[in-house]
Design a protein around this motif. Sequence first.
Motif, short mmCIF file in Angstrom:
data_model
loop_
_atom_site.label_atom_id
_atom_site.label_comp_id
_atom_site.label_asym_id
_atom_site.label_seq_id
_atom_site.Cartn_x
_atom_site.Cartn_y
_atom_site.Cartn_z
N ARG A 181 5.19 14.66 16.44
CA ARG A 181 4.67 14.24 17.75
C ARG A 181 5.65 13.29 18.43
O ARG A 181 5.91 13.37 19.62
N GLU A 211 4.92 24.21 22.56
CA GLU A 211 4.73 24.39 24.00
C GLU A 211 5.69 23.51 24.79
O GLU A 211 6.26 23.95 25.80
N PRO A 234 5.68 18.92 30.85
CA PRO A 234 4.91 18.03 29.97
C PRO A 234 5.12 16.56 30.31
O PRO A 234 6.16 16.16 30.81
N THR A 269 -5.86 17.36 24.01
CA THR A 269 -5.49 16.17 23.25
C THR A 269 -6.27 16.07 21.94
O THR A 269 -6.09 15.14 21.18
N ARG A 284 1.42 22.93 18.00
CA ARG A 284 1.21 23.53 19.33
C ARG A 284 1.85 22.66 20.40
O ARG A 284 2.56 23.14 21.28
N GLU A 285 1.61 21.38 20.30
CA GLU A 285 2.19 20.48 21.31
C GLU A 285 3.71 20.59 21.32
O GLU A 285 4.35 20.65 22.38
N THR A 288 8.55 15.15 19.69
CA THR A 288 8.16 15.93 20.87
C THR A 288 8.20 15.05 22.12
O THR A 288 8.79 15.42 23.14
N HIS A 289 7.61 13.89 22.01
CA HIS A 289 7.55 13.03 23.20
C HIS A 289 8.88 12.38 23.53
O HIS A 289 9.21 12.19 24.70
N SER A 311 -4.03 24.09 25.19
CA SER A 311 -3.56 22.76 24.85
C SER A 311 -4.60 21.73 25.22
O SER A 311 -5.35 21.89 26.16
#
Length: 850
Positions: free
Chosen positions: A675, A745, A778, A661, A741-742, A678-679, A659
């Motif tokens: 994204r 994971e 994360p 950035t 991937r982000e 995810t966040h 992983s």
Amino acid sequence: MTDYKPQQLDAKWQNRWTASGAFEVDIDPTRPKFYCLEMFAYPSGHAHVGHVRNYIIGDVMARMKRMRGFNVLHPFGWDAFGLPAENAAIKTGTHPEKSTLDNIAHMKGQLQRLGISYAWGREIATCLPEYYHFNQWIFLKMFERGLAYRRRSTVNWCPSCQTVLANEQVIDGACWRCGSVVVQRDLEQWFLRITQYADELLAGLETLTQWPDKVVVMQRNWIGRSEGARVKFPVVGVREAPGTPGDEIEVFTTRIDTIYGANFILLAPEHPMVDRFVAESPDPAALRAQAATFRALDREARLTGTIDKEGFDTGRTAINPFSGQDIPIWVANFVLADYGTGAIMAVPAHDQRDFDFARKYALPITVVVQAGETTPDPATMSEASVAYGRLVHSGEYSGEAAPAVMARMIADAEERGTGVGEVQYRLKDWGISRQRYWGTPIPIVYCETDGVVPVPLEDLPVRLPMVAAFTGRGDSPLAQVPEFVNVSCPRCGGPARRETDTMDTFVDSSWYFLRFCDPTNGTLPFDPVAAAYWMPVDFYSGGVEHAILHLLYSRFFTRVLRDVGLVRFDEPFTRLLTQGMVLKDGAVMSKSKGNVVDPDTMLAKYGADALRLYVMFVAPPEKEVEWSDAGLEGSFRFLLRAWRIADHWGPVVRQAGNSGTAGFADLTEPERALRRKTHETIKRVTADIEERVHLNTAVSSLMELVNELYAFSESTPHGIPARGDAPAGRIDRPEIVAVAREAVEALVVLISPFAPHTAEELWESLGHTGGLAAAPWPAFDPDVAKAAEVVVPVQINGKVRGRFSARADASEDDLRAAALADATVQQHIGGKTVVKVLVAKGPLVSVVVK
RNA sequence: GCGGAAGUGGCGGAAUGGCAGACGCACCAGCUUGAGGGGCUGGCGGGGGCAACCCCGUGGAGGUUCGAGUCCUCUCUUCCGCACCA
């Protein structure tokens, strides 16, 4: 595509955790500690999903905190003494120690199969001498300080369990354990002086800001502090028997300001003066019979809840120390012997109970407080009048405000020696003697010459002998073991006899959380240094049924141990969560009802993670839930779905390396959306576990992330799992791999507290070594979560009438203009006047028209 | 009686005062499959409309606010704890 075989994963990872001692911990001053504890278990034999829910809640917290960098102590143990094992021994002949240890072994296996991350190296069982040694040690320290004492008293006796119960263990007049009607008995008992800490225990409640209000309130009510005064009413001899000079009846009142309205005295049937008054009356036999009836009735009353207020005249009178009036002394069945002084001054005008009593027996009623312009007329009153207002008919105090004038009246009473300010508690000292075998022997010896002699600390533990016969008779089984009973006095060496009662098992649970800090210490209950590091417990969860008993006793013990010098804090549990029960068919699970859901059956079918996930998802942890097989299947399906998508992306992600950035530079809208999701999920899951303990919404946001991953996958050449094993196309955009991937994971790590076995396997398959223990939780990036473009709703007079798209960084003026320019909005404004246009965060535009 | 918590779709439940019903269960439809109780996609508070949309809706009645499931007052119901505590 790799098949999801949860049972194999469970075994694989559980073995690895055990082999590596993954959850064992030591003091580490370089890291912040986190002590996560679930109430330890009574080893009944089998844990059902109701019990297990609590352990999973704690495990989610513990696993999450570990990944957040905390040094997490998450131990487990067994509240292993107690009546059921002894009762079973009486029935089947199996020694309680054997059945208890067998049960522990089975239940431990159940918890291990669920993957609960306990530091099993610290496991304790209270029935082992290594543990109860220190029950005795603490008892002796209390004895030294006068906090453990012996007295003869009327105790609650359960005829079925054949033992004494603490007040806290009597529920509506019945035994808390078996429901039998509790009777009263006179016995020599050991008590712990919890009342000495009453004020401190009450004040400490204020600091428990992370406890449920409900529990704090229950404890406050249980302690039941009330401020008032003890007032002496001299007894005067009238009629047949003159009183002895100096005789007086003391009453406790919280409203001394109403004392001019005290028209009569009421004694509890058990009040010591009752027998004398009865004996001296013209017809002792009749009154004695009445008193006896009341004494019996009083017990019954506790069962039924209410009784008719009844009483009889003792024929005697007392002098009201304020008014100087001669007032009659009655006996009343509703006056409690064990609260206050067992005698009250009755103020019928302002107390409903006294009013009812006065009306029934045609006793006088004097109004002494008036709220309005006119004084209520006792002759026409249908109920007691309010006791807040201005005093009347109160001698020198008439005209004063009630109850504000109380302080002055108490001071005056004290000056004249007729009364004293006093605080009463509902809380009573804790009787701990039990006439049973399977408990901690009380380390006391009775010597013919030295009396009550404590066993010296160096002679501890006083071991429980392996007696063979369990009779279930009312006397302690230990009394029948001569080798145990007959000892020589530690002081004079002469013949002596051991105490044969054992301790209430609530003693065991009052300090076990401290023992986990240093579970093998042979000379002290625990090393003060270890306790200073680990304690207090940061997160404690368990059933609300322990809201009073266990939690109050633990708070008491902690303070005693503080005064003994072993700890330096007052409150043992910083944050408390009371978890709801799991019902089946609308009822609490129990073996006798036959509605128990066995976790092992569910594990065999779906694996540990599906069960864990379901139990966390079904409702907030505090709420009661109804068990649902369909719900469990739903959670299993979700795990399958998560497995497939992670497995699907696995090869691509692995290929892309570790992983980082890189690759987030120039994203398309679907990439940006993933994204963002995810966040958002990182933020929400973190807060939902750590701050709110809303584990159900944490799971639902993980579900949303999975849904988003599917939607995203569909928009890429890689496709979604259902569309075939082989990717449909080549991925030539590194950005796709980076955001996937982000997301994958993050999903695996965030889901790991709930579904640790599945998560470990996926983590490994993504190319990580060292297990999830080495994986960082994360981090949420607020900038990523921001969208470039937002949809702005427009409200007109509070109703959403339209929406438009705008850049996220648009100014308020721009938003206002854009909102008014919107066609639908214009249509709704029609011919009306726009009064105001405001922009709220969100953003949202609100238009006010007239 | 005193105290606490809570009333939201068919169900479990989401919503720092800002688009009510997230997420899931159940149900319905389409696709996939040899088949399925599997998988994928979509629908799913009530009423109206071909539709864009409109009206109603968080136990009830008021109130505060540009805006209330959320805050305030009253009220009803349910659950829990304590209870002749003087």
